[in-house]
Design a protein around this motif. Structure first.
Motif, PDB file in Angstrom:
ATOM      1  N   ALA A 118     -31.042  11.390 -56.459  1.00  0.00           N
ATOM      2  CA  ALA A 118     -31.327  12.497 -57.335  1.00  0.00           C
ATOM      3  C   ALA A 118     -30.467  12.299 -58.555  1.00  0.00           C
ATOM      4  O   ALA A 118     -30.925  12.382 -59.569  1.00  0.00           O
ATOM      5  CB  ALA A 118     -31.247  13.905 -56.668  1.00  0.00           C
ATOM      6  N   ILE A 119     -29.307  11.923 -58.565  1.00  0.00           N
ATOM      7  CA  ILE A 119     -28.452  11.879 -59.544  1.00  0.00           C
ATOM      8  C   ILE A 119     -28.744  10.753 -60.546  1.00  0.00           C
ATOM      9  O   ILE A 119     -28.989  10.851 -61.928  1.00  0.00           O
ATOM     10  CB  ILE A 119     -27.119  11.913 -59.221  1.00  0.00           C
ATOM     11  CG1 ILE A 119     -26.468  13.107 -58.675  1.00  0.00           C
ATOM     12  CG2 ILE A 119     -25.995  11.336 -60.259  1.00  0.00           C
ATOM     13  CD1 ILE A 119     -24.944  13.055 -57.818  1.00  0.00           C
ATOM     14  N   LEU A 123     -35.538  16.794 -55.327  1.00  0.00           N
ATOM     15  CA  LEU A 123     -35.911  15.612 -54.465  1.00  0.00           C
ATOM     16  C   LEU A 123     -36.092  15.859 -53.247  1.00  0.00           C
ATOM     17  O   LEU A 123     -37.309  15.345 -52.405  1.00  0.00           O
ATOM     18  CB  LEU A 123     -34.745  14.554 -54.624  1.00  0.00           C
ATOM     19  CG  LEU A 123     -35.146  13.105 -54.094  1.00  0.00           C
ATOM     20  CD1 LEU A 123     -36.462  12.579 -54.341  1.00  0.00           C
ATOM     21  CD2 LEU A 123     -34.061  12.181 -54.313  1.00  0.00           C
ATOM     22  N   ARG A 124     -35.229  16.731 -52.543  1.00  0.00           N
ATOM     23  CA  ARG A 124     -35.678  17.139 -51.238  1.00  0.00           C
ATOM     24  C   ARG A 124     -37.094  18.036 -50.932  1.00  0.00           C
ATOM     25  O   ARG A 124     -37.731  17.636 -49.848  1.00  0.00           O
ATOM     26  CB  ARG A 124     -34.522  18.100 -50.671  1.00  0.00           C
ATOM     27  CG  ARG A 124     -34.701  18.595 -49.207  1.00  0.00           C
ATOM     28  CD  ARG A 124     -33.542  19.565 -48.839  1.00  0.00           C
ATOM     29  NE  ARG A 124     -32.229  18.538 -48.728  1.00  0.00           N
ATOM     30  CZ  ARG A 124     -31.112  18.799 -49.418  1.00  0.00           C
ATOM     31  NH1 ARG A 124     -31.238  19.501 -50.535  1.00  0.00           N
ATOM     32  NH2 ARG A 124     -30.235  18.022 -49.530  1.00  0.00           N
ATOM     33  N   LYS A 125     -37.060  18.771 -51.788  1.00  0.00           N
ATOM     34  CA  LYS A 125     -38.561  19.178 -51.951  1.00  0.00           C
ATOM     35  C   LYS A 125     -39.738  18.460 -52.134  1.00  0.00           C
ATOM     36  O   LYS A 125     -40.866  18.565 -51.645  1.00  0.00           O
ATOM     37  CB  LYS A 125     -38.681  20.545 -53.078  1.00  0.00           C
ATOM     38  CG  LYS A 125     -37.805  21.793 -52.664  1.00  0.00           C
ATOM     39  CD  LYS A 125     -38.025  22.905 -53.948  1.00  0.00           C
ATOM     40  CE  LYS A 125     -36.897  24.102 -53.478  1.00  0.00           C
ATOM     41  NZ  LYS A 125     -36.897  24.800 -54.823  1.00  0.00           N
ATOM     42  N   LEU A 173     -35.488   4.013 -57.095  1.00  0.00           N
ATOM     43  CA  LEU A 173     -35.839   3.098 -56.053  1.00  0.00           C
ATOM     44  C   LEU A 173     -36.586   1.647 -56.071  1.00  0.00           C
ATOM     45  O   LEU A 173     -36.837   1.323 -55.164  1.00  0.00           O
ATOM     46  CB  LEU A 173     -37.071   4.128 -54.949  1.00  0.00           C
ATOM     47  CG  LEU A 173     -36.317   5.471 -54.648  1.00  0.00           C
ATOM     48  CD1 LEU A 173     -37.345   6.393 -53.995  1.00  0.00           C
ATOM     49  CD2 LEU A 173     -34.951   5.220 -53.875  1.00  0.00           C
ATOM     50  N   GLY A 174     -36.734   1.470 -57.326  1.00  0.00           N
ATOM     51  CA  GLY A 174     -37.325   0.013 -57.426  1.00  0.00           C
ATOM     52  C   GLY A 174     -38.876   0.156 -57.132  1.00  0.00           C
ATOM     53  O   GLY A 174     -39.375  -0.969 -56.786  1.00  0.00           O
ATOM     54  N   LEU A 175     -39.369   1.161 -56.965  1.00  0.00           N
ATOM     55  CA  LEU A 175     -40.849   1.046 -56.758  1.00  0.00           C
ATOM     56  C   LEU A 175     -41.720   1.046 -58.347  1.00  0.00           C
ATOM     57  O   LEU A 175     -41.313   1.944 -59.145  1.00  0.00           O
ATOM     58  CB  LEU A 175     -41.377   2.306 -56.245  1.00  0.00           C
ATOM     59  CG  LEU A 175     -40.799   2.678 -54.754  1.00  0.00           C
ATOM     60  CD1 LEU A 175     -41.297   4.022 -54.158  1.00  0.00           C
ATOM     61  CD2 LEU A 175     -41.581   1.719 -53.933  1.00  0.00           C
ATOM     62  N   SER A 176     -43.112   0.643 -58.012  1.00  0.00           N
ATOM     63  CA  SER A 176     -43.868   0.457 -59.402  1.00  0.00           C
ATOM     64  C   SER A 176     -44.733   1.846 -59.181  1.00  0.00           C
ATOM     65  O   SER A 176     -45.098   2.093 -58.195  1.00  0.00           O
ATOM     66  CB  SER A 176     -44.576  -0.748 -59.489  1.00  0.00           C
ATOM     67  OG  SER A 176     -45.525  -0.719 -58.645  1.00  0.00           O
ATOM     68  N   GLU A 221     -31.385   4.141 -46.688  1.00  0.00           N
ATOM     69  CA  GLU A 221     -30.239   4.643 -46.030  1.00  0.00           C
ATOM     70  C   GLU A 221     -29.439   5.544 -47.359  1.00  0.00           C
ATOM     71  O   GLU A 221     -28.342   5.972 -47.130  1.00  0.00           O
ATOM     72  CB  GLU A 221     -29.307   3.767 -45.641  1.00  0.00           C
ATOM     73  CG  GLU A 221     -29.792   2.900 -44.305  1.00  0.00           C
ATOM     74  CD  GLU A 221     -29.708   3.852 -43.248  1.00  0.00           C
ATOM     75  OE1 GLU A 221     -28.809   4.641 -43.170  1.00  0.00           O
ATOM     76  OE2 GLU A 221     -30.883   4.129 -42.391  1.00  0.00           O
ATOM     77  N   ARG A 222     -29.932   5.416 -48.568  1.00  0.00           N
ATOM     78  CA  ARG A 222     -29.372   6.124 -49.645  1.00  0.00           C
ATOM     79  C   ARG A 222     -29.458   7.421 -49.524  1.00  0.00           C
ATOM     80  O   ARG A 222     -30.472   7.979 -49.000  1.00  0.00           O
ATOM     81  CB  ARG A 222     -30.172   5.779 -50.834  1.00  0.00           C
ATOM     82  CG  ARG A 222     -29.774   4.037 -51.300  1.00  0.00           C
ATOM     83  CD  ARG A 222     -30.559   3.653 -52.420  1.00  0.00           C
ATOM     84  NE  ARG A 222     -30.334   4.178 -53.802  1.00  0.00           N
ATOM     85  CZ  ARG A 222     -30.663   3.890 -54.772  1.00  0.00           C
ATOM     86  NH1 ARG A 222     -31.780   3.342 -55.012  1.00  0.00           N
ATOM     87  NH2 ARG A 222     -30.115   4.448 -55.810  1.00  0.00           N
ATOM     88  N   THR A 223     -28.570   8.264 -49.943  1.00  0.00           N
ATOM     89  CA  THR A 223     -28.605   9.545 -49.762  1.00  0.00           C
ATOM     90  C   THR A 223     -29.326  10.311 -50.932  1.00  0.00           C
ATOM     91  O   THR A 223     -29.482   9.671 -51.804  1.00  0.00           O
ATOM     92  CB  THR A 223     -27.070  10.309 -49.776  1.00  0.00           C
ATOM     93  OG1 THR A 223     -26.668  10.006 -51.371  1.00  0.00           O
ATOM     94  CG2 THR A 223     -26.183   9.654 -48.885  1.00  0.00           C
ATOM     95  N   ILE A 224     -29.853  11.559 -50.699  1.00  0.00           N
ATOM     96  CA  ILE A 224     -30.823  12.353 -51.497  1.00  0.00           C
ATOM     97  C   ILE A 224     -29.791  12.537 -52.852  1.00  0.00           C
ATOM     98  O   ILE A 224     -30.324  12.109 -53.985  1.00  0.00           O
ATOM     99  CB  ILE A 224     -31.205  13.592 -50.977  1.00  0.00           C
ATOM    100  CG1 ILE A 224     -32.299  13.198 -50.016  1.00  0.00           C
ATOM    101  CG2 ILE A 224     -31.559  14.508 -52.069  1.00  0.00           C
ATOM    102  CD1 ILE A 224     -33.101  14.679 -49.401  1.00  0.00           C
ATOM    103  N   LEU A 225     -28.527  12.837 -52.651  1.00  0.00           N
ATOM    104  CA  LEU A 225     -27.669  12.999 -53.676  1.00  0.00           C
ATOM    105  C   LEU A 225     -27.662  11.972 -54.727  1.00  0.00           C
ATOM    106  O   LEU A 225     -27.742  11.980 -55.812  1.00  0.00           O
ATOM    107  CB  LEU A 225     -26.174  13.440 -53.118  1.00  0.00           C
ATOM    108  CG  LEU A 225     -25.221  13.723 -54.193  1.00  0.00           C
ATOM    109  CD1 LEU A 225     -25.752  15.026 -55.302  1.00  0.00           C
ATOM    110  CD2 LEU A 225     -23.600  14.021 -53.484  1.00  0.00           C
TER     111      LEU A 225
END
Length: 94
Positions: free
Chosen positions: A34-35, A44-46, A67-70, A27-31
């Motif tokens: 990205a920031i 990020l959109r691309k 995003l908390g991903l490894s 649910e987080r925005t791209i903005l």
């Protein structure tokens, strides 16, 4: 410098990477993401739409951290996709 055209596999992996990041963003925005990652929202959109199929490692590392991903999890997910899309070898199917 001339850039070589992407292979079909690279294009597919780019789409899969984008889908993985989009899903992890939730649910987080791209903005917002990205920031925090130090990117422009358009970059990020691309990436999420597969228009940048081979983003720089540092870019993926920054987004993954936000995003908390490894990076191992990302690599594994992309590797699994590659394996599932690989045609069965006639030599190994006997």
């Amino acid at each position: 410098m001339v850039r070589l055209p992407l292979t079909a596999r690279e294009i597919e992996q780019g789409k899969n990477l984008g889908a993985l990041l989009r899903e992890a963003r939730g649910e987080r925005t791209i903005l917002d993401v990205a920031i925090q990652a130090g990117l422009s929202p358009e970059t990020l959109r691309k990436i999420e739409t597969g228009r940048v199929a081979t983003p720089a490692f540092s870019t993926i590392a920054a987004v993954a951290a936000v995003l908390g991903l490894s990076l191992d999890a990302i690599w594994s997910a992309l590797d699994e996709t590659k394996e599932s899309n690989r045609p069965e070898s006639p030599i190994l199917s006997h």
